[in-house]
Scaffold this motif. Structure first.
Motif, PDB file in Angstrom:
ATOM      1  N   SER A 161       0.817  -1.218   0.000  1.00 34.13           N
ATOM      2  CA  SER A 161       0.000   0.000   0.000  1.00 34.13           C
ATOM      3  C   SER A 161       0.851   1.269   0.000  1.00 34.13           C
ATOM      4  N   ALA A 162       2.171   1.092   0.239  1.00 31.50           N
ATOM      5  CA  ALA A 162       3.049   2.266   0.306  1.00 31.50           C
ATOM      6  C   ALA A 162       4.315   2.031  -0.515  1.00 31.50           C
ATOM      7  N   LYS A 213       3.327 -12.782  -1.433  1.00 37.59           N
ATOM      8  CA  LYS A 213       1.983 -12.254  -1.196  1.00 37.59           C
ATOM      9  C   LYS A 213       1.790 -11.010  -2.037  1.00 37.59           C
ATOM     10  N   VAL A 214       0.556 -10.834  -2.488  1.00 37.43           N
ATOM     11  CA  VAL A 214       0.283  -9.724  -3.390  1.00 37.43           C
ATOM     12  C   VAL A 214       0.392  -8.369  -2.694  1.00 37.43           C
ATOM     13  N   ASN A 215       0.278  -8.326  -1.367  1.00 35.21           N
ATOM     14  CA  ASN A 215       0.333  -7.029  -0.684  1.00 35.21           C
ATOM     15  C   ASN A 215       1.686  -6.764   0.001  1.00 35.21           C
TER      16      ASN A 215
END
Length: 439
Positions: free
Chosen positions: A209-210, A299-301
């Motif tokens: 997310s960052a 992992k996708v995130n």
């Protein structure tokens, strides 16, 4: 000349051989060894088997000659690449015969040729002929995975049993639809080198997310993009220069090159006529880089902390692997990408000026008088390189006329060979071996 029973034998033996699943990995080539051992026993021919590791077998048999010439090895590999049964119209290990074709993984690469070699070998024994040189039938393991458990093992550990002046192997083939007016037979006198390169990029992990701009995968992809955007130059090796001279009688567009013999003229006419857009043709004229593996992340995130890519690089004769690796490093424009070579071998080449090559070429033309038979470059790799490293001339020979459609089935779906090719190919192979061995 073969009788009807011999003609049937070629088809019947191949169908049986294709039923034996020797997919590599794991190989299980001992099953193929048992197939050949049974035939040789029935023919009263002694043989020796070798096992590099459990179930990874090879087999050798010899018809002694007068020793006037050094031995000829009829080389073939037992292992085949995987086949997904769901993709095929028949069971890939059924050896099914339908509509005039024998289907199965390995029909063209290279169990079909193995049967031609076997029948040529048996013909000399059955007729009680005394060749001017030893004839060695050699079926080996592990070609499809680099030959460590096959030819490399045999030469490293039993080299004295494989002394020879000539090796006949895979790599050649006839094409029925390339030239407009006649068949084309390619006799492989050289093959490209193989260089496997692993690229690794590290970077700080983080939350997806960052994004922080130092994503290892993104950095690697950017470097790969720069590398793959770089155009590989066209290189005219002496072999390829001669190859196109030989084809100029059938391809009108090559006439300007035939007239002036200049490399730049050849490159120009090949470019204008779209030849460089054909992958198989381009591979004979360029060093190639293929990006085939890319790994990163769990992992996708999560921003991965490392990314890896693997390149399959094929090198023309005269190309230094170290120089190519240096060019790759430069093209990536990222000093943080680690470049490692896991396997590098130079291209290998045998002379076109030998008496044996002349006999091989002539034997093709005896049976296909309207054909063009030319020395060519195999853009894949084969076991020939191990023998060439020892100074033994090797030629890729397969006297069959195959369509481009069927050639594309090698390592693909519904690999097959026609009954007609097996019958005619056996006739040509027998004549070729007898001429090479003075019988």
């Amino acid at each position: 000349m073969m009788g009807v029973s011999m003609m049937h034998e070629a088809v019947e033996l191949l169908s049986r051989y294709l039923k034996i699943n020797t997919t590599n990995p794991p190989g299980n080539e001992n099953k193929g060894v048992a197939f050949f051992a049974d035939i040789l026993e029935k023919e009263g021919i002694a043989y020796k088997t070798y096992e590099a590791s459990p179930a990874r077998g090879s087999i050798r048999a010899v018809i002694p000659g007068t020793g006037e010439k050094g031995a000829v090895i009829l080389l073939n590999h037992i292992d085949v690449v995987p086949a997904r049964a769901d993709d095929w119209s028949v069971d890939p290990f059924s050896g099914e015969i339908k509509d005039g074709f024998i289907y199965g993984r390995g029909a063209l690469d290279m169990k079909g040729q193995a049967i031609l070699e076997l029948l040529a070998f048996l013909e000399v024994k059955r007729k009680g002929l005394t060749p001017c040189r030893d004839i060695i039938f050699l079926a080996v393991a592990d070609e499809e995975a680099g030959g460590v458990n096959g030819v490399k093992y045999l030469l490293d550990h039993h080299g004295e049993e494989f002394q020879a002046d000539l090796v006949i192997n895979e790599g050649g083939f006839g094409l029925s639809s390339v030239l407009p007016d006649r068949p084309l037979f390619m006799i492989a006198t050289a093959e490209k080198g193989v260089c496997r390169v692993k690229l690794t990029r590290s970077g700080p992990p983080g939350h997806g997310s960052a994004p922080h701009g130092e994503n290892a995968l993104e950095k690697l992809v950017q470097g790969l993009s720069r590398l793959l955007a770089k155009k590989n130059p066209v290189i005219i090796t002496p072999l390829i220069a001669e190859y196109f001279k030989q084809l100029s009688s059938s391809w009108e567009f090559l006439k300007p090159y035939l007239l002036d013999g200049k490399e730049e003229t050849l490159i120009e006419v090949l470019t204008q006529n779209g030849m460089l857009d054909i992958p198989q043709m381009a591979a004979m004229l360029q060093n190639t880089i293929s990006l085939n593996l890319l790994h990163a992340g769990d992992k996708v995130n999560v921003i991965p902390s490392a990314a890896e890519a693997e390149l399959d690089i094929r090198l023309l004769p005269g190309t230094d692997p170290d120089a190519v690796i240096a060019e790759i490093k430069e093209a990536l424009v990222d000093e943080d990408i680690k470049v490692e070579s896991s396997r590098a071998s130079r291209a290998s080449e045998s002379s076109m000026e030998t008496e044996d090559f002349a006999i091989i070429k002539r034997s093709h033309l005896d049976h296909f008088p309207d054909a063009v038979a030319v020395a060519s470059l195999l853009f894949g790799a084969s076991d020939s390189r191990f023998f060439r490293e020892k100074g033994v001339p090797c030629y890729g020979v397969c006297p069959m006329l195959i369509s481009l459609e069927d050639l594309s089935k090698v390592h693909g779906i519904d690999e097959r060979i026609s009954e007609e090719n097996m019958i005619k190919g056996t006739t040509v192979f027998i004549d070729m071996v007898r001429q090479l061995c003075g019988t």
